[in-house]
Design an enzyme around this catalytic site. Structure first.
Site, PDB file in Angstrom:
ATOM      1  CB  CYS A 241      -0.865  -0.012   1.293  1.00  0.00           C
ATOM      2  SG  CYS A 241      -0.761  -0.695   1.827  1.00  0.00           S
TER       3      CYS A 241
ATOM      4  NE  ARG B  99       2.812  -9.051   5.669  1.00  0.00           N
ATOM      5  CZ  ARG B  99       1.747  -9.151   5.351  1.00  0.00           C
ATOM      6  NH1 ARG B  99       1.036  -9.816   6.551  1.00  0.00           N
ATOM      7  NH2 ARG B  99       0.996  -8.534   4.790  1.00  0.00           N
TER       8      ARG B  99
ATOM      9  CD  GLN C 270      -0.303  -8.562   0.405  1.00  0.00           C
ATOM     10  OE1 GLN C 270      -0.192  -7.714  -0.087  1.00  0.00           O
ATOM     11  NE2 GLN C 270      -0.967  -9.142   1.088  1.00  0.00           N
TER      12      GLN C 270
ATOM     13  CG  ASP D 223      -2.364  -5.440  -2.391  1.00  0.00           C
ATOM     14  OD1 ASP D 223      -3.430  -5.448  -1.941  1.00  0.00           O
ATOM     15  OD2 ASP D 223      -1.234  -5.225  -1.440  1.00  0.00           O
TER      16      ASP D 223
ATOM     17  CG  HIS E 295      -4.063  -0.031  -2.847  1.00  0.00           C
ATOM     18  ND1 HIS E 295      -2.957  -0.813  -2.928  1.00  0.00           N
ATOM     19  CD2 HIS E 295      -4.710   0.072  -1.030  1.00  0.00           C
ATOM     20  CE1 HIS E 295      -2.399  -1.848  -1.941  1.00  0.00           C
ATOM     21  NE2 HIS E 295      -3.119  -1.657  -0.655  1.00  0.00           N
TER      22      HIS E 295
ATOM     23  CG  HIS F  88      -5.924  -0.678   2.315  1.00  0.00           C
ATOM     24  ND1 HIS F  88      -4.853  -0.386   2.309  1.00  0.00           N
ATOM     25  CD2 HIS F  88      -6.063   0.487   2.077  1.00  0.00           C
ATOM     26  CE1 HIS F  88      -4.154   0.576   2.439  1.00  0.00           C
ATOM     27  NE2 HIS F  88      -4.951   1.029   3.265  1.00  0.00           N
TER      28      HIS F  88
END
Length: 641
Positions: free
Chosen positions: A333, A362, A380, A382, A384, A510
């Site tokens: 993000c 991570r 991900q 992902d 936004h 998100h």
């Protein structure tokens, strides 16, 4: 004279303080027999708890979710009592409830063996049959410390030492066993009817690898033997479906110590991965997303400004170069906001949808790693969305539609939805959280979704809608999420020019549908037991020659199918056809084409499915039509479409 208000709104008055059990008996003897505990004024209490003031009361039985948790918590104490009776030198530490069961950690001089677990479980059944009364008492901190020290329970003493001085502590006793615990517990050990010890594993004291290693005994407990039997059957099925075992057998991926928590994708596994990635990419392209790619390593200062260092710093991989500190990104993000910030944005540019198959890392604890389901390096799906507050409802509605469509295409039909609200540790003013939570509630209700509340489990920057899938053996997996963020865009200086020419901060949504691709593939493998839908299968068709004379024809069939976009192979080995069929069935290949003399002569193929269904002879055109229909239906099945 306490007045007790029940869930149906009725009120019962008593001339003097009264116990939960007596109230349950007053309502009905059957309820008294079923009562395990109660919720009094929003707090869980034992049936022996005395009510002196006006209170709202709800009796808890084994039918309630809290009832099952209380049974499991009490079963953990039963386990500890059995261990202490059989192995008096063992020290007890902690024994919480977990999903579908419980565990208890012990310090003991030698490892517990499978034979030990059998003895412990047998003693637990003996103690349950004795129907020992479970009673609560309160002890001052100093007295409790002395009590457990005198009993040789040094770990319990350490727990008490971490509690502020002057506190009074609750203890629970059953027979010859007393434990430190907040409770509540079932009234007696006889209420614990159906349980099973499942395994023993190592665990560090207080989860710190610098501390001593303890032994963790896991178990499961249920309201009755039928539920226990069904759960144990699910465990057996889960073992058969373990994605790590299937991944090895189907040659999809592997792990090795030199890269803990990182996946080595093999050709067949990477085919599945890329097919999923391309499918999601196509869905997003049709919905107006820009696909981007952001750096893996970003200066620490950005993560401090975004708030991630304070929240996730302990799981972020750090590195240093030329006197500067960098972080390997744990999420995407903040980097996406940097792209949004390039160039002046107008309200006409909103909503601005940005997606990335973002590679993240991570530093998960090594003991938590679990195949594809818990890794250190992952990607991900992902995205936004930067929008105005007025655009939130339309954007969230579109995301909900997308989530359900994607899940259906992968063969998931049962979806659970939860709204997670503000956590204790968060950024942003309460007024912003009020608006964000209200917006998500409105979106859920506006889309007529059945949802439950998950208070306090929101992201540190905003509330979220979480989507969980139920797999083919009844397990629930949390995957997708839609998070509403009124804070981070402002923290990272995102803005747009509004219609009145003022500078305003956009709202940031998100969202992830699959979560991490690695974890989703693990769930998908277990859901389908390795028999992936045709559109995802790494090898969709294998042409099998009956004898060497048909080898050329089998090769030509496979080549024709490849040219039509089918992932096809040929098996020309000089082996029996039954062996070939068995091997490729074990490899979960959806379609097997047997080519003998008759098929070669008539330019047909004898078609078998991996489930053993004989579809008879087909022309290649007929087969391609069937394959095309099934692929187009994805995971929904040909008839469902």
């Amino acid at each position: 004279m306490p007045r007790i208000t029940l869930p149906d709104g009725s009120v019962r008055s008593y001339p003097e303080p009264v116990s939960v059990f007596d109230i349950a008996h007053d309502i009905g003897p059957g309820l008294a027999r079923a009562a395990l505990a109660a919720e009094a004024g929003g707090i869980l209490v034992d049936t022996s708890h005395i009510l002196s003031d006006d209170t709202r009361l709800r009796i808890i039985t084994e039918r309630d979710a809290e009832g099952l948790e209380i049974i499991r918590h009490s079963c953990a104490h039963l386990l500890a009592q059995a261990v202490k009776q059989l192995f008096p030198a063992a020290q007890v530490t902690i024994g919480p409830v977990i999903e579908d069961g419980f565990y208890y950690d012990f310090a003991f001089e030698r490892p517990f063996t499978p034979e030990d677990l059998e003895r412990i479980e047998a003693r637990m059944h003996e103690l349950a049959r004795q129907d020992l009364r479970i009673s609560r008492s309160v002890m001052p901190r100093a007295e409790a410390l002395g009590f457990f020290r005198a009993a040789g329970e040094e770990y319990k003493a350490q727990i008490i030492e971490s509690i502020p001085a002057g506190e009074s502590l609750s203890l629970y006793s059953q027979g010859d066993f007393t434990d430190l615990c907040r409770g509540p517990h079932v009234p007696s050990t006889g209420r614990i009817k159906a349980f099973k010890l499942t395994k023993v594993a190592g665990a560090y004291w207080r989860g710190d690898s610098k501390n001593e290693m303890l032994q963790r005994i896991y178990g499961t407990a249920w309201a009755d033997k039928k539920a226990l039997k069904e759960y144990l059957h699910r465990l057996e099925e889960a073992e058969k479906r373990d994605h790590r075992r299937i991944g090895r057998r189907l040659d999809l991926f592997h792990f090795q110590p030199e890269a803990p928590g990182m996946v080595f994708w093999h050709d067949h596994g990477w085919r599945v991965y890329r097919e999923i990635e391309n499918y999601v990419r196509g869905q997003l392209r049709r919905r107006g997303y820009q696909e981007v790619r952001t750096p893996q390593i970003i200066d620490r200062s950005l993560w401090e400004k975004s708030g991630h260092i304070s929240k996730f710093g302990d799981v972020m991989f750090m590195t240093r170069s030329e006197e500067r500190d960098f972080a390997i990104k744990p999420m995407n993000c903040p980097a996406h906001i940097q792209i949004f910030n390039q160039g002046l944005k107008s309200y006409r540019d909103l909503p601005f949808r940005m997606s990335e198959f973002g590679s993240c890392h991570r530093n998960e604890h090594s003991g938590a790693l679990h195949g594809l389901l818990r890794v250190r390096g992952f990607t991900q799906d992902d995205a936004h969305i930067f929008c105005t507050e007025d655009q939130i409802q339309a954007e969230v509605a579109g995301l909900i539609d997308l989530v359900y469509e994607v899940y259906r295409d992968f063969g998931f039909t049962e979806v659970q939805v939860r709204l997670a609200t503000r956590p204790v540790k968060r950024v942003g003013a309460d007024e912003l959280w009020d608006r964000a939570e209200a917006a998500l509630r409105q979106a859920l209700d506006g889309n007529k979704l059945d949802w439950t509340l998950n208070p306090g489990d929101g992201a540190f920057y905003g509330p979220k809608i979480d989507f969980s899938l139920k797999d083919s053996i009844g397990r629930v997996w949390q995957l997708g999420t839609i998070q509403l963020d009124f804070s981070m865009p402002g923290r990272l200086d995102a803005s747009y020019v509004a219609a009145d020419s003022s500078r305003r901060t956009p709202v940031m949504i998100h969202r992830a549908i699959l979560g991490s691709l690695e974890r989703f593939i693990g769930v998908l493998i277990e859901h389908h037991a390795g028999a992936l839908p045709l559109w995802l299968a790494p090898v969709q068709v294998v042409a099998l020659s009956l004898t060497e004379k048909q080898a050329g024809r089998a090769d030509a069939v496979a080549e024709t199918l490849k040219n039509q976009g089918v992932r096809a192979e040929s098996d020309l080995r000089n082996e029996t056809i039954s062996l070939k069929i068995r091997e490729h069935t074990m490899q979960r290949v959806p379609y097997l084409l047997v080519i003998g003399a008759r098929e070669a002569e008539h330019s047909t193929v004898a078609v078998r499915t991996r489930d053993g269904v004989d579809l008879g002879a087909m022309s290649l055109d007929g087969l391609l039509e069937r394959l095309s229909r099934e692929i187009a239906c994805r995971g929904r099945g040909i008839l469902e479409g």
